[in-house]
Scaffold this active site. Structure first.
Site, mmCIF file in Angstrom:
data_model
loop_
_atom_site.group_PDB
_atom_site.id
_atom_site.type_symbol
_atom_site.label_atom_id
_atom_site.label_comp_id
_atom_site.label_asym_id
_atom_site.label_seq_id
_atom_site.Cartn_x
_atom_site.Cartn_y
_atom_site.Cartn_z
ATOM 1 N N ILE A 20 0.835 -1.210 0.000
ATOM 2 C CA ILE A 20 0.000 0.000 0.000
ATOM 3 C C ILE A 20 0.869 1.259 0.000
ATOM 4 O O ILE A 20 0.368 2.354 -0.191
ATOM 5 C CB ILE A 20 -0.990 0.040 1.196
ATOM 6 N N THR A 44 -9.043 -0.117 15.471
ATOM 7 C CA THR A 44 -9.063 -0.934 16.698
ATOM 8 C C THR A 44 -9.555 -0.130 17.895
ATOM 9 O O THR A 44 -9.408 1.099 17.926
ATOM 10 C CB THR A 44 -7.629 -1.443 16.982
ATOM 11 N N ASP A 45 -10.074 -0.831 18.899
ATOM 12 C CA ASP A 45 -10.471 -0.150 20.146
ATOM 13 C C ASP A 45 -9.244 0.311 20.935
ATOM 14 O O ASP A 45 -9.369 1.084 21.883
ATOM 15 C CB ASP A 45 -11.355 -1.065 21.017
ATOM 16 N N GLU A 46 -8.055 -0.165 20.541
ATOM 17 C CA GLU A 46 -6.847 0.205 21.288
ATOM 18 C C GLU A 46 -6.517 1.688 21.161
ATOM 19 O O GLU A 46 -5.705 2.201 21.929
ATOM 20 C CB GLU A 46 -5.666 -0.671 20.848
ATOM 21 N N TYR A 95 1.791 0.671 18.364
ATOM 22 C CA TYR A 95 0.783 0.166 17.409
ATOM 23 C C TYR A 95 -0.491 1.013 17.473
ATOM 24 O O TYR A 95 -0.990 1.497 16.454
ATOM 25 C CB TYR A 95 0.459 -1.303 17.718
ATOM 26 N N LYS A 124 -2.353 3.481 14.645
ATOM 27 C CA LYS A 124 -3.744 3.308 14.200
ATOM 28 C C LYS A 124 -4.560 4.579 14.497
ATOM 29 O O LYS A 124 -5.396 4.988 13.698
ATOM 30 C CB LYS A 124 -4.398 2.104 14.890
ATOM 31 N N ASN A 145 -10.322 -9.767 17.944
ATOM 32 C CA ASN A 145 -10.920 -10.823 17.131
ATOM 33 C C ASN A 145 -10.278 -12.182 17.437
ATOM 34 O O ASN A 145 -9.083 -12.252 17.743
ATOM 35 C CB ASN A 145 -10.651 -10.553 15.648
ATOM 36 N N PHE A 151 -2.351 -14.138 20.927
ATOM 37 C CA PHE A 151 -2.588 -14.835 22.204
ATOM 38 C C PHE A 151 -3.339 -16.178 22.073
ATOM 39 O O PHE A 151 -2.826 -17.229 22.494
ATOM 40 C CB PHE A 151 -3.313 -13.878 23.159
ATOM 41 N N ILE A 152 -4.540 -16.169 21.506
ATOM 42 C CA ILE A 152 -5.333 -17.407 21.493
ATOM 43 C C ILE A 152 -4.694 -18.477 20.591
ATOM 44 O O ILE A 152 -4.461 -19.612 21.046
ATOM 45 C CB ILE A 152 -6.821 -17.126 21.148
ATOM 46 N N PRO A 153 -4.340 -18.154 19.324
ATOM 47 C CA PRO A 153 -3.708 -19.208 18.508
ATOM 48 C C PRO A 153 -2.369 -19.671 19.063
ATOM 49 O O PRO A 153 -2.013 -20.845 18.938
ATOM 50 C CB PRO A 153 -3.498 -18.554 17.139
#
Ligand SMILES: NC(=O)c1ccc[n+]([C@@H]2O[C@H](COP(=O)([O-])OP(=O)(O)OC[C@H]3O[C@@H](n4cnc5c(N)ncnc54)[C@H](O)[C@@H]3O)[C@@H](O)[C@H]2O)c1
Length: 335
Positions: free
Chosen positions: A58, A120-122, A147, A151, A177, A187-189
């Site tokens: 991009i 993002t909410d961050e 980060y 954003k 997500n 984290f989760i994966p």
């Protein structure tokens, strides 16, 4: 909407979105522009019809100009997205997330292309653990990490382009997500694949940090809704009212994982937290629910998490080649 440019469409959410559009609106032609950084994987788009893939950045003005001239809508996912990397390599986050967005915005104005920006909410920073506050569209921007700062900058740019140049743009700020095709550094994966490899699940700090989880398919349906019915110039917060602390997520994984791990014992190791880590995110999705009638479908987090575990267990060939490198990078950080 006839022709859609999807930036970052070979990443986690982007590829899920391309699949979503392909299933729900097969008449739409999509062009995916993706630089295939470590986070992008062309295999994420295997079997999807109506997609032209363009390998590029991009930040390449000429390429972006030529692609933008061929589409009527752009959904902009492409970003450097991993907080831990932003701490050690912030520059690339600003080159991609800020300069890349600038190049896209300029081309979108030139060709009068409808623009949807994924954020993002961050950008709102965090709240105290004992707080009940939820971010809304009018919460102040208080990014805590490189980060989130990159954003936040891109969100401000989109709003400025709406006001100054009349760009037809919307923004969505989404919570954390989870689901298929998420890079195993997250984290989760990471927790799931560690357990599947017989490694301890890593829990940052005291494990009490709270995240607001949403299944990636719900994020995709929200973006789709905004593209159809969202009001130009507006921002929508996208979340599923699912705030849970990390230790609790790990507890659920300890219950779900044994059937996939055979004899291997599931263990958990506390590792040091990331610098400046946010304590609690929570967002209020009222506006998108009330104004656009959007609703999250995956409201049972445990069920969504079980399906996600099953996906990683059944797609070992998708992630196992990257696993040693990811764990080596974390080991260098003491995590
Ligand atoms: N994952 C989340 O929980 C979450 C939550 C809220 C918002 N977001 C936002 O959603 C978007 C997508 O996040 P994700 O989790 O899918 O990220 P991801 O890291 O999985 O994917 C990013 C994609 O962008 C591509 N990319 C990176 N730099 C590029 C460049 N210069 N040109 C073209 N492509 C480039 C990568 O190759 C990759 O395919 C990001 O903008 C992120 O800030 C993510």
């Amino acid at each position: 909407m006839h022709t859609l440019l999807v930036t970052g469409g070979a990443g986690f959410i982007g590829s899920n979105f391309v699949r979503y559009v392909s299933a729900h609106a097969p008449h739409i032609r999509m062009i995916v522009l993706d630089a295939l950084t470590y986070a992008g994987n062309i295999a994420n788009l295997d079997g999807v019809k109506n997609v032209e893939f363009v390998h590029g950045s991009i930040t390449d003005e000429k390429l972006v100009d030529s692609l933008m001239s061929r589409v009527d809508t752009v959904v902009h996912f492409a970003a450097e997205s991993h907080n831990d990397r932003a701490i050690t390599q912030p520059r690339i986050f600003f080159e991609t997330n800020v300069m890349g967005t600038l190049i896209l915005l300029q081309a979108a104005v030139k060709y009068d292309v409808r623009f949807h920006h994924i954020s993002t909410d961050e950008v709102f920073g965090d709240t105290a653990l004992d707080s009940t506050e939820k971010f809304t569209e009018s919460s102040s921007y208080k990014p805590s990490s490189p980060y989130a700062a990159s954003k936040a900058a891109s969100d401000h740019m989109v709003r400025a382009w709406v006001r100054t140049y009349g760009l037809r743009a919307t923004i969505s700020n989404c919570s954390n997500n989870y689901g298929p095709f998420q890079h195993i550094e997250k984290f989760i994966p990471r927790a799931i694949t560690n357990a599947l490899c017989g490694l301890p699940i890593k829990l940052y700090g005291d494990g009490l940090a709270v995240r607001d989880w949403i299944h990636v398919e719900d994020q995709c349906s929200a973006i789709w809704e905004i593209l159809q019915n969202g009001h130009i110039g507006q921002t929508y917060l996208v979340g599923a009212n699912c705030t849970i602390n990390n230790a609790h997520v790990v507890n659920m994984l300890e219950e779900i994982l044994p059937q996939y791990c055979g004899e291997q014992k599931i263990t958990v190791e506390h590792v040091r937290d990331r610098l400046g880590a946010d304590r609690r995110y929570a967002l209020d999705p009222h506006k998108i629910v009330e104004e656009l009638g959007w609703k999250a479908k995956h409201t049972d987090f445990r069920k969504g998490l079980s399906q996600t575990v099953e996906w990683y267990a059944n797609h070992q060939d998708w992630w196992e080649a990257y696993k040693p490198d990811v764990e080596r990078s974390y080991a260098n950080l003491g995590q």
